[in-house]
Design a protein around this motif. Structure first.
Motif, PDB file in Angstrom:
ATOM      1  N   THR A  37     -18.870 -44.812  -0.421  1.00 15.71           N
ATOM      2  CA  THR A  37     -18.294 -44.892  -1.766  1.00 15.71           C
ATOM      3  C   THR A  37     -16.828 -44.455  -1.729  1.00 15.71           C
ATOM      4  OG1 THR A  37     -20.464 -44.346  -2.632  1.00 15.71           O
ATOM      5  CG2 THR A  37     -18.626 -44.160  -4.171  1.00 15.71           C
ATOM      6  N   VAL A  85     -18.097 -46.465 -10.279  1.00 18.28           N
ATOM      7  CA  VAL A  85     -19.256 -47.173  -9.709  1.00 18.28           C
ATOM      8  C   VAL A  85     -20.440 -47.085 -10.672  1.00 18.28           C
ATOM      9  CG1 VAL A  85     -20.974 -47.132  -7.854  1.00 18.28           C
ATOM     10  CG2 VAL A  85     -18.557 -46.798  -7.308  1.00 18.28           C
ATOM     11  N   SER A 108     -24.934 -52.302  -6.646  1.00 20.78           N
ATOM     12  CA  SER A 108     -23.874 -51.532  -7.308  1.00 20.78           C
ATOM     13  C   SER A 108     -22.790 -52.464  -7.843  1.00 20.78           C
ATOM     14  CB  SER A 108     -23.195 -50.571  -6.312  1.00 20.78           C
ATOM     15  OG  SER A 108     -24.152 -49.828  -5.599  1.00 20.78           O
ATOM     16  N   LEU A 121     -24.045 -47.467  -3.539  1.00 19.60           N
ATOM     17  CA  LEU A 121     -22.877 -46.580  -3.690  1.00 19.60           C
ATOM     18  C   LEU A 121     -23.241 -45.459  -4.647  1.00 19.60           C
ATOM     19  CD1 LEU A 121     -20.094 -49.323  -4.070  1.00 19.60           C
ATOM     20  CD2 LEU A 121     -20.706 -48.061  -1.996  1.00 19.60           C
TER      21      LEU A 121
END
Ligand code: SF4
Length: 306
Positions: free
Chosen positions: A9, A26, A57, A200
């Motif tokens: 991430t 996110v 995601s 993520l």
């Protein structure tokens, strides 16, 4: 403890920032399922899984509209300037704003999407990217509203709602103006999104209101085309109307509706109307701007006096 997901991430966010994103958030794909209290359902064909069935995601990215880019053309259009003939000055300043406050961010956000998508691809993940704005196909012999008459919005739109992705990625909430407000830039930014099958780390949703709601409502007042209404307005009913809406909630889904074709007619119907964008120009979040055109200064002055 830092997990592999956290590391990935951070690397994705760093890539987006390195290529010019000012905000990155996110959302897990589950946040695109209907959420209470409004339970808006993503229209068919617009869900992240419609583009990538294995989506996990959605990365939301934003770039600000620079404050003078929004304010200066609106102010200058009100003045008589020797170098800009009076008969072209409104289209001229409209275009200056459209290039510097729209086209630049639109293209850059698409490039950032490609850069993030490529980065994910090199690690073995899939990623889908999008145009930043609505897609306007030219259909011979028809205007855009005629071509899209059968659509619920009666106008062209983008394949994916970046505003809904932004609220789900914790970047902000919808305002009464039907634009997403962030704490950093208020309504003055543009968004794009990347859908990926990578897991993520999600960002938390916004928990405190950003829009000032009934204590302000300046955006509704500033729109002289009356193109924005709250979803509870009994005079404007469509599939997105609500009989009741709790405005103490965080606006993950929009509290209002706007009619883009009405907004687009403003120059045609009012040749000397303000440069596009008064609904966001007037917004006092994150702060009242000092260099607004007179008509907006007056509106804000009256609001502050109450
Ligand atoms: S102008 Fe006021 S009501 Fe409209 S979006 Fe901004 S804060 Fe909310």
């Amino acid at each position: 403890m830092i997990s592999k997901t956290d590391d990935l991430t951070s690397a994705v966010k760093e890539t987006a920032r390195r290529f010019g994103a000012a905000l990155v958030g996110v959302a897990p794909v589950e946040r695109f399922d209907p959420m209470p209290p409004v339970n808006d359902r993503v229209p068919e064909g617009h869900h992240p899984r419609d583009f990538l069935p294995t989506a996990r995601s959605v990365v939301s990215i934003a770039q600000p509209i620079l404050d003078p880019v929004l304010d200066a053309p609106a102010r200058l259009a009100r003045r008589k300037l020797p170098m800009v003939p009076e008969n072209v000055k409104y289209p001229y300043w409209d275009l200056v704003y459209n290039i510097t406050g729209h086209a630049v961010q639109d293209r850059m956000l698409e490039f950032i999407g490609q850069a993030v998508g490529q980065f994910l691809m090199t690690l073995g993940y899939e990623a889908m990217i999008f145009p930043t704005t609505g897609v306007h196909p030219r259909i011979e012999g028809m205007t855009t509203p005629e071509a899209f008459r059968e659509s619920p919005f009666k106008y062209t739109y983008g394949p994916f709602s970046h505003r809904h992705a932004a609220t789900r990625a914790g970047l902000g909430e919808f305002g009464y103006c039907n634009v997403v407000l962030t704490r950093q830039f208020g309504p003055r930014q543009r968004f794009n999104s990347i859908v990926t099958d990578a897991d993520l780390t999600p960002d938390p949703l916004v928990t405190e209101p950003i829009c000032l709601r009934d204590a302000c409502a300046l955006c509704l007042k500033a729109c002289f085309m009356h193109a924005i209404t709250l979803r509870t307005d009994p005079d404007v009913r469509d599939h997105r109307s609500l009989d009741e809406d709790d405005h103490t909630r965080i606006f993950i889904d929009t509290p209002s509706k706007s009619v883009p074709s009405q907004c687009m007619r403003r120059r045609q119907e009012h040749p000397t109307s303000p440069v596009r964008g008064d609904c966001i120009r007037v917004c006092p979040v994150p702060k009242v701007r000092p260099d607004l055109p007179d008509h907006l200064q007056e509106m804000i002055g009256e609001w502050q006096a109450v």
